[in-house]
Structure formats: structure tokens, C-alpha cells
Design an enzyme around this catalytic site. Structure first.
Site, short mmCIF file in Angstrom:
data_model
loop_
_atom_site.label_atom_id
_atom_site.label_comp_id
_atom_site.label_asym_id
_atom_site.label_seq_id
_atom_site.Cartn_x
_atom_site.Cartn_y
_atom_site.Cartn_z
N GLU A 43 0.84 -1.20 0.00
CA GLU A 43 0.00 0.00 0.00
C GLU A 43 0.87 1.24 0.00
O GLU A 43 1.84 1.33 0.77
CB GLU A 43 -0.89 0.01 1.24
CG GLU A 43 -1.65 1.31 1.46
CD GLU A 43 -2.08 1.51 2.90
OE1 GLU A 43 -2.17 2.67 3.33
OE2 GLU A 43 -2.33 0.51 3.60
N LYS A 133 -9.80 -2.41 8.59
CA LYS A 133 -8.48 -2.04 9.11
C LYS A 133 -8.66 -1.56 10.55
O LYS A 133 -9.44 -0.64 10.81
CB LYS A 133 -7.91 -0.92 8.24
CG LYS A 133 -6.74 -0.17 8.86
CD LYS A 133 -6.30 0.96 7.95
CE LYS A 133 -5.31 1.89 8.63
NZ LYS A 133 -4.80 2.92 7.71
#
Length: 200
Positions: A43, A133
Site C-alpha cells: 500500500e 483495518k
């Protein structure tokens, strides 16, 4: 793509890499380190023009290796479109914003929103999300995940924030599906321990 695609995105590998504010060259180098180590998911947080350039380069490199790259720190609808233009295959947010989630869903791109409370987990699930998350994980502690799995057994958590090779196993043992590391990839003393986590 949808929320269900995170199973394939993470490739059943319990570690992902976050390359925050590292510029184009460092991001390229560390994404290569991550992939060579066996980490499938990388990411690149998207906050500046330099981040956009770094994301595009990592997406290009990932394409050469068949790897999907995500864009992080997505906090606005405008960023959803910008991340897609840069080639991101999925999005990650620090918090839970229903407007951003719906924009991502409308665009057909999976999003991993940040949660830290039972109310946020419940709201995320009501929006059709199961992969979440948990941030900041080091502040929440591994025990949080053991408790939250009781009322929300369908939720699958990616733990981010303050995790490295020294504490990652503790979170995985608590039921976390994936832990995220960043600067640990630049520490040779941690690479062997991270590789051991990948074999779990």
C-alpha cells in the site's frame, strides 16, 4: 471488484507493507523488498503529489510481477478517483466515512476502512464490508481483537499502526488476518523474522 476480493488481494499472506511518504525511489526499492520476501500486498498512502508519483511507479512495478497495489489514507471522494487514475487496485482509509465507502463501492474498487470501536465495526458491516483495518493497532492492543471477535465473528481485521517483527505474531495469534509493517522492511534484523511470519 468488491470487499470479498481482499481474500485474493492478500493472497493468504498474513503480512502487508505500507510505504508512507517514502518518495518514488524508496517506495520502489521497498516494494521490491516486500515482494521478494513473499509479501503480496503493498500500500502506498496518497497524500501528496510525490505520493501520487510513487504510487504510479509501484503500480507499474507490481504490474510486471502480477502484484496488486493499494492506495492508502483515502479520506475523500476525490481521492477515490485519483487513486483509480494512478492504478490502485484497492483503497485503505484511516477511519470510516460512509460517503467514501459508497464512492469506492460505486467505482467498483474494494476499500478497507479504519475502525477502532464496536460502533464503527457494526457500521462498517452494515455497509456491506467484512474486511476492516483496525487502527492504531498498537494502541488498541492484541486483546481488543479477542474481545471484538465475539459479537462480530464475520469481521476480518488487518492490524496497522505500530507493528513490526517484534509484536506482529501477538496480533496474528489474537485472530488478526493480516498485519501491516512499514519501516521494518528497511531493518535487516527484522527481515528474517518477517519471513518466518509469512510461513505461518
Amino acid at each position: 471488484m468488491s470487499d470479498n476480493d481482499f481474500e485474493a488481494i492478500f493472497g493468504r499472506v498474513p503480512v502487508m507493507a505500507i510505504l508512507r511518504g517514502m518518495g518514488v525511489e524508496r517506495s520502489a526499492a521497498l516494494s521490491t523488498t516486500a515482494w521478494d520476501l513473499g509479501i503480496d500486498s503493498v500500500e502506498v498512502p496518497l497524500q501528496t503529489d510525490e505520493d501520487d508519483r510513487a504510487l504510479r511507479e509501484v503500480v507499474r512495478l507490481g504490474g510486471e510481477r502480477g502484484k496488486l497495489v493499494g492506495a492508502g489514507t483515502i479520506i475523500s471522494v476525490e481521492q477515490v478517483a485519483a487513486a483509480q487514475r494512478a492504478g490502485a487496485a484497492y483503497l485503505v482509509s484511516p477511519g470510516l466515512d460512509a460517503t467514501v465507502v459508497r464512492a469506492a463501492q460505486a467505482a467498483g474498487i474494494p476499500i478497507l476502512p479504519g475502525v477502532a470501536t464496536p460502533s464503527e465495526v457494526q457500521l462498517a458491516l452494515s455497509l456491506g464490508l467484512t474486511w476492516l483495518k483496525a487502527f492504531p493497532a498498537s494502541w488498541l492492543g492484541a486483546g481488543w481483537f479477542r474481545h471484538i471477535r465475539g459479537p462480530f465473528p464475520q469481521a476480518r481485521f488487518v492490524a496497522t499502526g505500530g507493528i513490526d517483527a517484534s509484536n506482529a505474531a501477538e496480533f496474528l495469534d489474537a485472530g488478526v488476518k493480516v498485519v501491516a509493517v512499514g519501516s521494518a522492511l528497511e531493518d535487516p534484523s527484522q527481515l528474517d523474522r518477517l519471513a518466518a511470519l509469512l510461513a505461518r
